[in-house]
Design an enzyme around this catalytic site. Structure first.
Site, PDB file in Angstrom:
ATOM      1  CE  LYS A  49      -1.384   1.974   3.665  1.00 17.50           C
ATOM      2  NZ  LYS A  49      -1.931   2.905   4.660  1.00 17.50           N
ATOM      3  CG  ASN A  50       2.796   2.490   3.479  1.00 17.42           C
ATOM      4  OD1 ASN A  50       1.668   2.955   3.476  1.00 17.42           O
ATOM      5  ND2 ASN A  50       3.382   2.041   4.575  1.00 17.42           N
ATOM      6  NE  ARG A  88       1.011  12.875   7.429  1.00 13.67           N
ATOM      7  CZ  ARG A  88       2.176  12.910   6.795  1.00 13.67           C
ATOM      8  NH1 ARG A  88       2.496  11.921   5.978  1.00 13.67           N
ATOM      9  NH2 ARG A  88       2.997  13.922   6.972  1.00 13.67           N
ATOM     10  CB  CYS A 127      -3.651   6.177  11.603  1.00 15.36           C
ATOM     11  SG  CYS A 127      -4.257   4.688  10.806  1.00 15.36           S
ATOM     12  NE  ARG A 165       0.609  10.313  10.333  1.00 17.46           N
ATOM     13  CZ  ARG A 165       0.145   9.190   9.779  1.00 17.46           C
ATOM     14  NH1 ARG A 165       0.969   8.233   9.456  1.00 17.46           N
ATOM     15  NH2 ARG A 165      -1.137   9.034   9.557  1.00 17.46           N
ATOM     16  N   PRO A 166       3.354  16.595  10.632  1.00 17.00           N
ATOM     17  CG  PRO A 166       5.060  17.950  11.463  1.00 17.00           C
ATOM     18  CD  PRO A 166       4.346  16.652  11.718  1.00 17.00           C
ATOM     19  CB  VAL A 167       2.367  18.817   5.347  1.00 14.40           C
ATOM     20  CG1 VAL A 167       1.495  17.579   5.503  1.00 14.40           C
ATOM     21  CG2 VAL A 167       1.575  20.086   5.639  1.00 14.40           C
ATOM     22  CG  ASP A 168       7.204  21.189   9.052  1.00  6.28           C
ATOM     23  OD1 ASP A 168       6.760  20.034   9.130  1.00  6.28           O
ATOM     24  OD2 ASP A 168       8.223  21.569   9.642  1.00  6.28           O
ATOM     25  CD  GLN A 169      10.863  19.154   7.450  1.00  7.56           C
ATOM     26  OE1 GLN A 169      11.891  19.297   6.781  1.00  7.56           O
ATOM     27  NE2 GLN A 169      10.632  19.857   8.547  1.00  7.56           N
ATOM     28  CG  ASP A 190       3.872   1.476   9.307  1.00  5.21           C
ATOM     29  OD1 ASP A 190       3.482   2.298  10.150  1.00  5.21           O
ATOM     30  OD2 ASP A 190       3.765   1.670   8.085  1.00  5.21           O
ATOM     31  CB  ILE A 216       8.427   7.097  14.202  1.00  3.51           C
ATOM     32  CG1 ILE A 216       9.665   6.204  13.991  1.00  3.51           C
ATOM     33  CG2 ILE A 216       8.038   7.799  12.912  1.00  3.51           C
ATOM     34  CD1 ILE A 216      10.902   6.935  13.535  1.00  3.51           C
ATOM     35  NE  ARG A 234      -6.640   4.364   6.283  1.00  2.00           N
ATOM     36  CZ  ARG A 234      -5.505   4.748   6.866  1.00  2.00           C
ATOM     37  NH1 ARG A 234      -5.309   4.505   8.156  1.00  2.00           N
ATOM     38  NH2 ARG A 234      -4.579   5.385   6.189  1.00  2.00           N
TER      39      ARG A 234
END
Length: 425
Positions: free
Chosen positions: A22-23, A98, A122, A127-131, A310, A332, A402
């Protein structure tokens, strides 16, 4: 809302085919936005997240055609993004997954603009998206947050040197896809090294991208004017494989997992061998046998090639019945111990000290009603249920769906006593 009923105590025996990852599948589906020509993606797992992503892409104007037969364990899709007419990823879809953030880079690179809702998924921590944002800004994009949406614009992205503050898989994937159509050379330092990043890079290279260094902490992308279509087969799911290996370690038995890449699983296999699992590569995949109670093994999650976050919940389930005390340190995500209180309901002896769980193994778990809180927590509870005496009821298994294709069918084929039933209204 579905739930599982599991009657524990049966060892696992037989063969199971591991699904596509999936990933890896989700970013590869997003890569279709980078070209007007068709992208054929094989070995897709028929999962809820894959359906959500194809729904998102269809809503943007991507034509999605199913080439595989109905009910196939390995789906094949043909995606054609020549008619994209809506450069928006709406909240209604993004809030459930996400990985939807992965349309941001491709849309911005090819069309010069994107409107993407801030992501969900989840509830395992921040899990910020600033990067993602900083990397795209370094490439010349304007990115703002307006009413819960990322609003991004760029006449054409420019190559840049990007050093992320933290290792981020989706950040690396988003920036790598964006760089494919940028002017000049882009260097991504502190890049994620996961096999799923490499799989995406291989797909992009087949589409005509110029990428080197995927699988290392420095990825170099030479931008090109356009990408072509391609035909790509998604890598096997190393997390699903690790989950089934943990299950046989907990229950005992002997299984053959077909279609597995051993090289992707070094950290997981090392810990399982320490736990007492006999495992070796075969021509078909991985053979594994467990004939004794697990030994306690200390775990510390880390970015690849370290032990995957995971796999943390699944291995914790194994440690609950181990012959001694073990620790599991989560580095993490700060909120990824929500399965602990559910395992305690089954009789597990676990206490939390900051970001570390201390597990005192017990000889047996006892079935009870528990609730899944996220995708991998669900898998850990299934493993615990398979080994517990009596019946375990796991509610809210939509989380499980999922990331695992028909898990109950595969477990039943291996001798597991699992039933999926509808919850009362």
């Amino acid at each position: 809302m579905d739930r599982f009923l599991i009657e524990g105590g049966a060892p696992l025996q037989g063969e199971a085919l591991v699904s596509g990852a999936k990933n890896a599948a989700l970013p590869i589906l997003c890569a279709s936005l980078l070209s007007s020509q068709p992208l054929v993606v094989r070995n897709l797992p028929p999962l809820r997240d894959v359906r959500t992503m194809t729904k998102l892409l269809t809503g943007m104007g991507v034509t999605v055609q199913t080439l595989s037969s109905e009910g196939s364990a390995q789906e094949i899709l043909k995606l054609e993004a020549g008619g994209v007419d809506k450069l928006e990823a709406p909240y209604e879809l993004v809030k459930t997954m996400r990985a939807s953030i992965l349309v941001l880079g491709p849309m911005l690179a090819r069309f010069g603009q994107a409107l993407v809702s801030l992501p969900g998924g989840c509830a395992i921590g921040q899990r910020p998206v600033d990067q993602h944002i900083r990397g795209l800004q370094a490439m010349g994009a304007s990115v703002e947050v307006q009413k819960g949406y990322l609003v991004a614009r760029a006449s054409r992205l420019k190559g840049a040197h990007i050093a992320t503050d933290m290792v981020t898989v989706t950040g690396t994937e988003n920036l790598m896809m964006a760089a494919c159509l940028a002017d000049g050379c882009t260097v991504i330092d502190n890049a994620a090294r996961e096999p799923e990043v490499v799989d995406l890079a291989q797909c992009l290279i087949a589409m005509g991208a110029k990428i080197s260094g995927a699988g290392t902490d420095r990825i170099v992308v030479e931008g090109v004017r356009e990408l072509r279509g391609a035909d790509h087969c998604v890598m096997p799911d190393r997390i699903e494989a690790g989950t089934f290996l943990c299950a046989v370690m907990a229950t005992g038995g002997e299984i053959l997992l077909k279609g597995v890449c051993e090289a992707h699983m070094a950290a997981t296999l090392d810990k399982l061998r320490q736990s007492g699992l006999q495992v070796r590569a075969t021509d078909d995949g991985l053979w594994a046998k467990a004939d004794k109670r697990p030994l306690p093994v200390d775990i510390r999650t880390a970015p690849y090639p370290g032990f995957a976050t995971d796999m943390q919940a699944q291995f914790m389930a194994v440690n609950t019945i181990a012959q001694g005390t073990s620790t599991v340190a989560e580095t993490i995500f700060e909120n990824r111990f929500m399965h602990v209180q559910e395992l305690q309901r089954l009789g597990a002896q676990i206490r939390i000290d900051g970001h570390t769980a201390i597990i005192q193994g017990v000889k047996k778990l006892t079935g009870a009603a528990v609730m899944a809180t996220d995708l991998r927590a669900s898998a850990g509870l299934v493993i615990a249920g398979l080994v517990a005496e009596g019946e375990t009821e796991i509610d809210r298994i939509y989380h499980l769906d999922r990331g695992y294709d028909r898990m109950e069918d595969k477990l039943i084929a291996l001798g597991g006593r699992v039933r999926r039933v509808k919850s009362a209204a």
